[in-house]
Design an enzyme around this catalytic site. Structure first.
Site, short mmCIF file in Angstrom:
data_model
loop_
_atom_site.label_atom_id
_atom_site.label_comp_id
_atom_site.label_asym_id
_atom_site.label_seq_id
_atom_site.Cartn_x
_atom_site.Cartn_y
_atom_site.Cartn_z
N CYS A 84 72.86 42.99 66.81
CA CYS A 84 74.25 42.67 67.15
C CYS A 84 74.89 43.79 67.96
O CYS A 84 75.86 43.55 68.69
CB CYS A 84 75.07 42.36 65.89
SG CYS A 84 75.22 43.73 64.73
N CYS B 283 72.10 41.04 59.52
CA CYS B 283 73.43 41.59 59.27
C CYS B 283 74.36 40.45 58.86
O CYS B 283 74.30 39.35 59.40
CB CYS B 283 73.97 42.33 60.49
SG CYS B 283 74.83 41.32 61.69
N GLU B 284 75.19 40.73 57.88
CA GLU B 284 76.03 39.66 57.35
C GLU B 284 77.22 39.34 58.25
O GLU B 284 77.89 38.34 58.07
CB GLU B 284 76.50 40.00 55.94
CG GLU B 284 77.50 41.13 55.86
CD GLU B 284 77.87 41.44 54.40
OE1 GLU B 284 77.12 41.03 53.51
OE2 GLU B 284 78.91 42.10 54.19
N HIS B 285 77.48 40.18 59.23
CA HIS B 285 78.62 39.93 60.12
C HIS B 285 78.28 38.95 61.24
O HIS B 285 79.13 38.21 61.70
CB HIS B 285 79.12 41.24 60.72
CG HIS B 285 79.57 42.21 59.67
ND1 HIS B 285 79.28 43.56 59.71
CD2 HIS B 285 80.26 42.00 58.53
CE1 HIS B 285 79.79 44.15 58.64
NE2 HIS B 285 80.39 43.23 57.91
N HIS B 286 77.03 39.01 61.71
CA HIS B 286 76.65 38.16 62.84
C HIS B 286 75.43 37.30 62.54
O HIS B 286 75.03 36.49 63.36
CB HIS B 286 76.36 39.02 64.07
CG HIS B 286 77.47 39.95 64.42
ND1 HIS B 286 77.56 41.25 63.96
CD2 HIS B 286 78.58 39.76 65.18
CE1 HIS B 286 78.66 41.82 64.42
NE2 HIS B 286 79.30 40.94 65.16
N GLN C 121 73.66 47.52 56.27
CA GLN C 121 72.62 48.52 56.02
C GLN C 121 73.00 49.49 54.90
O GLN C 121 72.16 49.91 54.12
CB GLN C 121 72.34 49.28 57.33
CG GLN C 121 71.19 50.26 57.23
CD GLN C 121 70.88 50.94 58.54
OE1 GLN C 121 71.08 50.36 59.62
NE2 GLN C 121 70.40 52.17 58.49
N HIS D 247 70.12 47.45 65.27
CA HIS D 247 70.89 46.23 65.00
C HIS D 247 71.02 45.40 66.27
O HIS D 247 71.62 45.86 67.25
CB HIS D 247 72.28 46.59 64.47
CG HIS D 247 72.25 47.19 63.09
ND1 HIS D 247 72.76 46.54 61.98
CD2 HIS D 247 71.73 48.36 62.64
CE1 HIS D 247 72.57 47.29 60.90
NE2 HIS D 247 71.95 48.40 61.28
ZN ZN Z 1 76.19 42.61 62.99
#
Ligand code: ZN
Length: 208
Positions: free
Chosen positions: A169, A98-101, A139, A167
Site C-alpha cells: 500500500c 494490511c487491514e487498512h487497504h 505490522q 507494504h
Molecule cells: Zn495499508
C-alpha cells in the site's frame, strides 16, 4: 443497493471464521463480482469468469489465521529443558495483509527467546508467525502478538521479535516509496530490561 449492504454486513459481522464454508465463499464471490462491475469491468468476459470465486477462496486462505489457535498449533511440542541461552530463528518468511487497504505486506520475522525451563520445537516459531500473519493486520500489532503468544506459552526469561516488511500500500499507491522497509520490534523480559541481551538479539537479527 443490496450489494452495498452486503459489504457492510461482511465487515460489521467480522464473520470471517465461517469463510471456509461454501455458502460464505459463494456470498463473497458475489461481492467480488459486483466489485468488478463497480471497477468498470465485465465479470462475464472469459478471463474473469472464475475470478470472483478465486478471489474469495484466496481471501479465505490468506485470513485462515482467524480460525487457528496458537496452543493447538504448538500441540505437544513444548519440552522441559535447562538450556538458558538465546534461541533464535531468523529470516522467517512473512506474508500478511494490511487491514487498512487489504493489500499485502511481506518480509521477514526474526524471533528469539531465552528459555526458563521450557523450549518449543523450532519449527513451531514460524507456525506462530503464520497464525497471526494470516489475518488482517498492522505490522505493529502482529509483532506484539507473536511476542505475547511466546510469553504465554513458554513463560520464558525474555522474548524478542523483529519484523522487517515492505507494504504494497506504500509501494504501489500513496507515497509510492518502493524502497522503504518498515521495521518493528517487540521486546519482553530480559530483552527489554538487559542491554547486553537486547544488543545481542538486535545484532543477530540484523545479520551480525
Ligand atoms: Zn495499508
Amino acid at each position: 443497493m443490496s450489494s452495498t449492504m452486503g459489504f457492510d454486513r461482511l465487515s460489521a459481522d467480522a464473520d470471517i471464521e465461517s469463510l471456509e464454508a461454501p455458502e460464505s465463499i459463494e456470498e463473497l464471490s458475489q461481492l467480488v463480482r459486483r466489485e468488478l462491475e463497480l471497477l468498470g469491468e465485465d465479470p462475464q468476459r472469459q478471463g474473469l469468469l472464475k475470478t470472483p470465486e478465486r478471489v474469495a477462496l484466496s481471501l479465505a486462505w490468506l485470513t485462515r489465521g482467524y480460525e487457528q489457535d496458537v496452543r493447538k498449533v504448538i500441540g505437544d511440542a513444548v519440552f522441559e529443558e535447562t538450556h538458558e541461552n538465546m534461541v533464535m530463528v531468523r529470516d522467517i518468511e512473512l506474508y500478511s495483509l494490511c487491514e487498512h487497504h487489504m493489500l499485502p505486506f511481506y518480509g521477514k520475522a526474526h524471533v528469539a527467546y531465552i528459555p526458563n525451563g521450557r523450549i518449543v520445537g523450532l519449527s513451531k516459531l514460524p507456525r506462530i508467525v503464520d497464525v497471526f500473519a494470516q489475518r488482517l493486520q498492522v505490522q505493529e500489532r502482529l509483532t506484539d502478538q507473536i511476542a505475547e503468544a511466546i510469553c504465554e506459552i513458554l513463560d520464558p526469561l525474555g522474548v524478542g521479535v523483529v519484523i522487517e516488511a515492505f507494504h504494497l500500500c506504500m509501494m504501489m499507491r500513496g507515497v509510492q516509496k518502493q524502497n522503504s522497509k518498515t521495521i518493528t520490534s517487540a521486546l519482553r523480559g530480559v530483552f527489554r530490561d538487559d542491554a547486553m541481551t537486547r544488543d545481542e538479539f538486535l545484532r543477530l537479527a540484523h545479520g551480525g
